[in-house]
Each structure stands twice: as C-alpha cells, then as structure tokens.
Design an enzyme around this catalytic site. Structure first.
Site, short mmCIF file in Angstrom:
data_model
loop_
_atom_site.label_atom_id
_atom_site.label_comp_id
_atom_site.label_asym_id
_atom_site.label_seq_id
_atom_site.Cartn_x
_atom_site.Cartn_y
_atom_site.Cartn_z
N TYR A 337 -20.11 -16.84 -0.13
CA TYR A 337 -20.02 -15.20 -0.02
C TYR A 337 -21.06 -14.46 -0.40
O TYR A 337 -20.79 -13.25 -1.47
CB TYR A 337 -18.66 -14.61 -0.61
CG TYR A 337 -17.84 -15.73 -1.65
CD1 TYR A 337 -16.71 -16.20 -1.31
CD2 TYR A 337 -18.61 -15.61 -3.01
CE1 TYR A 337 -16.25 -17.14 -2.25
CE2 TYR A 337 -17.84 -16.36 -3.94
CZ TYR A 337 -16.86 -17.20 -3.71
OH TYR A 337 -15.92 -17.84 -4.36
N CYS A 364 -29.50 -29.98 2.25
CA CYS A 364 -30.04 -30.25 3.78
C CYS A 364 -29.18 -29.06 4.48
O CYS A 364 -28.52 -29.52 5.56
CB CYS A 364 -29.87 -31.54 4.42
SG CYS A 364 -30.86 -32.72 3.47
#
Ligand code: PLP
Length: 435
Positions: A337, A364
């Site tokens: 967020y 990744c």
C-alpha cells in the site's frame, strides 16, 4: 538532520555519527546478528504501553488496553504486554496459541476476525478465552452451537460497521459499507445480529465493537463513530441489550516520515472518552467499560530494520538503485500500500545526503522497493542502512517468498541485546516439506 521523531525513544547518535538504539550500536548489532535484522527497543514498547494505559485510565478509569497482536507478537513480547497490564486482541488460532504459550491470562484475550474457523472457535472456547467478537451471521450460529456442545455460555461482542470513512488507504479501511468486516448498521444487519445474539441460548452479548481502519490521523472519525454506535446501541435497551463493554478499536497513527504529525495518545483518549460520556449522559445510558486496541502505535515506533547494501545500479538520467539484503519478504508495506519510510545510513545517521537513491530489495519483483527517490549520503556495498517505524506489520506480514529465511528479532535495552526470535535456517524452510 537525523529524524529522531520516527526512531525509538532511546535512539541516539554516538560521537562517530553512528546510530545507537537501546544503548546498542546498530553496526555492532548488524555484525553480531547478521542482516536483515529487526531491532526492537524495549523501553519504547513499555513506554507506549504505559502511555496508553495512563492516558485512557486517567480520563476514564474503567478502561482496558488490548494489544492488537497482528501488528506483531511472539511469546517474549506477549510476556511484556502481560507485565504492562494489557489484554490481547487476537485474530487467529495461531495468535491465540502464542498467548497461551506465553502464559497470558486468556480471560483477557479477545478474538476478532471475519471468518474464524470452527476449530479456532472451539479451541479458544475450550482454552477459556475472554470474549469472541462476532463478525457474521454464520459465526453467530456456529459459535452458539459450539458453546452449546461445550456446555458454555460465551461472552461476545458484536462488530458493527458504522459506515464511516477514516480517510486512510483503501486496503486498510474497514468500517465502511463496502467491507468484508462487521455487521453494517445501515443495511439493518447489525440490528438483526444484535437481536439474534440476544435470543441465543449460549451467547451472552455484552458489548459492541467497531474498528474503522488504520492508520487514522484524524480524531473526527472516532468521535463520529463513537456517537453513532452508542446511539444505535441505545435502541436495543428494551430488547435487553445492556452495553457493558464498548470497543472503538485501534488504528492510532504513528509517524513514518518526518513530515507526519499523528495526534498524541491523549488526544485520542480525550476525544473518544468525552464523546462516549456525553452521548451516554444524553441517552441516560450507564457508562460501559472502554476497550481500546492499539497495535501499530505500540510496536511500530519501537522497531528498526537493519539491512546491508549489496549491488548498486546507477542508470544515468533515470534512477539509482541501491539493493539491500531484505525487502518485500520482511516488509511488504511499500509494495502492498505504497507505505513510505525514512532511511538512514547507520554509520552516518546524522548526515543529510545529496545522493538520490531508490532502496530496492532482493526479491524477484520489480515492485520490491522499500523507499523511492530518497536522499542519502553516498552509500557503498557493505554499508548498513536503518529503516525506522518498522515494528508493526513488517515481521508479522513476513513471508518466505523466494525461499529467503525470515530475519531475526532482537530486543535491546540498556546496552544489552537479546534474541527473541532467531533467523530462520534453510532447514526451517523445508521443515514442513514431505519427500
Ligand atoms: C488491526 C486491528 C486493530 C489494530 O490496528 P492498529 O492500526 O495496529 O492499531 C485493532 N482492532 C482490530 C479489530 C483490528 O483488526
């Protein structure tokens, strides 16, 4: 300038410019425990607990502070919360198990959540949990049956959704009509739930709860919701609702960055208590016991994450990426967020830098970034950086993504450090695997 306001209370800079927390040099901690590592300042944790207890009980003695475990808990911390006289709010069988393992008085534990499983309800009931905060019609029925088959009358609160927007991130807003949490007052669900509970043989409805979201920097959502929910509760007095407990939840804000100015705890206490007492007076209602549930605001400011810098990639005219040895696996908040953090170089914590960098993690995912376009002194591989206000919703939301072991947690105080959770090993990562 060193942003002291977002660091733990005991933070200081030594004569060499190095960051010290709880009397422990952060570079030494990084050396001893490895990185990434989460450092929790015991003084800050205890002071925040004491401040909540003091600020609420001084204006309203019949109040109880429940620590919201989901911000982060483990047995060592549960012991501290118990020593400080707090109760607990848990949201899973796992958090309840930690409370139990730590010897926490289980009658001071409240169980929240929008979809507690029958097993979780059964185990908590059999374990002697204090209250279940019921969130759905399904749960009312399941819990009543479980209480019946265990020969118990379970004390419950009902979670209502007052339809008030606390103006925080959509992912952390919970008290509005479009929410999976709670019984909406507007739709009539809350009324039906209260009536159902009052008639349930094995449930004792003793109070109402709401939780608006988090972090809430404004006071007005608390006062508006407190007034609204108490007026709503008053309508059911003839039906037999005696509001003995009232819980306006948690969500109290902290400063993550130097420009943020959260209200003081006394401001939250003052506005909630004055609204509660004046609305009760007006309605001729007896004052209920007041429950508040801070999580972030207790553990958040106490925690600092330490990482080591590895690869540095400068893309001229575009961006300079400084990669560290942790990231979204231990702190998902920026990716989840858009949370923002301060970052300092642990070896030169007092220096304002002019190198514009983006702190990337080792996972990744391109979204695995801890801080974007911030200014730091020029960093080299091997340097240690510190990210403050990391105590809440970082270790508790940590994952093993990419099969990285989750970091250790250390408690610091008076120059001493204590490991309260060791680093996961590769064996730990495969512990549950069956070949
Ligand atoms: C998450 C939560 C809290 C704590 O929120 P913080 O922002 O950590 O204070 C309190 N009560 C309930 C029901 C919650 O879901």
């Amino acid at each position: 300038m060193f942003p002291k306001q977002v660091f733990p209370e005991t933070s200081e800079i030594d004569s060499n410019g190095r960051l010290v927390i709880g009397g422990c040099n952060t570079l030494d901690l990084a050396e001893e425990f490895g990185t990434p590592v989460y450092v929790i300042d015991e003084v800050t944790v205890r002071n925040r607990c004491q401040e909540f207890v003091k600020e609420f009980s001084s204006v309203y003695p019949n109040s109880k502070v429940l620590y919201a475990s989901k911000a982060y808990i483990n047995p060592a911390l549960a012991k501290i919360f118990n020593e400080e006289g707090l109760g607990l709010d848990v949201v899973s069988g796992g958090e309840f198990a930690v409370a139990k393992a730590a010897g926490f008085p289980l009658e001071e534990v409240y169980f929240h959540g929008n979809n507690k499983t029958p097993d979780e309800l059964t185990q908590s009931l059999q374990g002697g949990i204090g209250r279940i905060v019921v969130d759905s019609f399904h749960e009312l029925e399941v819990l009543n049956d479980i209480a019946l088959s265990n020969g118990k009358i379970q004390d419950i609160l009902i979670r209502v959704s007052p339809g008030i927007d606390p103006h925080t991130h959509a992912y952390t807003t919970t008290g509005i009509i479009d929410s999976k949490f709670g019984f909406s007052i507007q739709t009539g669900d809350a009324e039906n739930a209260i009536k159902w509970a009052l008639n349930a043989e094995n449930l004792e409805l003793i109070g109402l709860h709401f939780h608006l979201g988090s972090p809430i920097f404004e006071l007005e959502p608390y006062t508006a919701a407190t007034d609204l929910v108490l007026r709503f509760a008053a309508q059911f007095r003839e039906n037999g609702l005696n509001l003995r407990e009232f819980s306006p939840g948690g969500g109290f804000a902290i400063a993550y960055t130097r420009d943020q100015m959260p209200p003081d705890i006394s401001d939250y206490a003052g506005c909630i208590v004055s609204t509660m007492t004046s609305t009760c007076d007006e309605l001729g209602m007896e004052y209920p016991k007041l429950l508040i549930e801070p999580g972030r605001s207790i553990i958040g400011p106490a925690g600092v994450a330490l990482y080591k810098v590895g690869a540095i990639k400068d893309i001229p005219g575009v961006r300079k990426y400084v990669s560290v040895d942790g990231g979204m696996g231990d702190n998902i908040r920026p990716a989840l967020y858009q949370a923002e953090y301060e970052v300092v170089s642990a070896a030169q914590a007092d220096r304002d830098g002019d190198d514009k960098v983006t702190i990337a993690g080792k996972y990744c995912e391109s979204g695995d970034v801890l801080a974007t376009d911030i200014f730091l002194p020029r960093l080299s591989s091997g340097d240690v950086i510190a990210i403050p206000a990391s105590g809440a919703y970082c270790p508790s939301m940590a994952s093993n993504y990419n099969l990285n072991p989750r970091p250790p947690i250390i408690l610091v105080k008076d120059g001493a450090s204590r490991l309260i959770r060791r680093r996961e090993s590769y064996e730990d990562l495969m512990y549950c695997d069956v070949v």
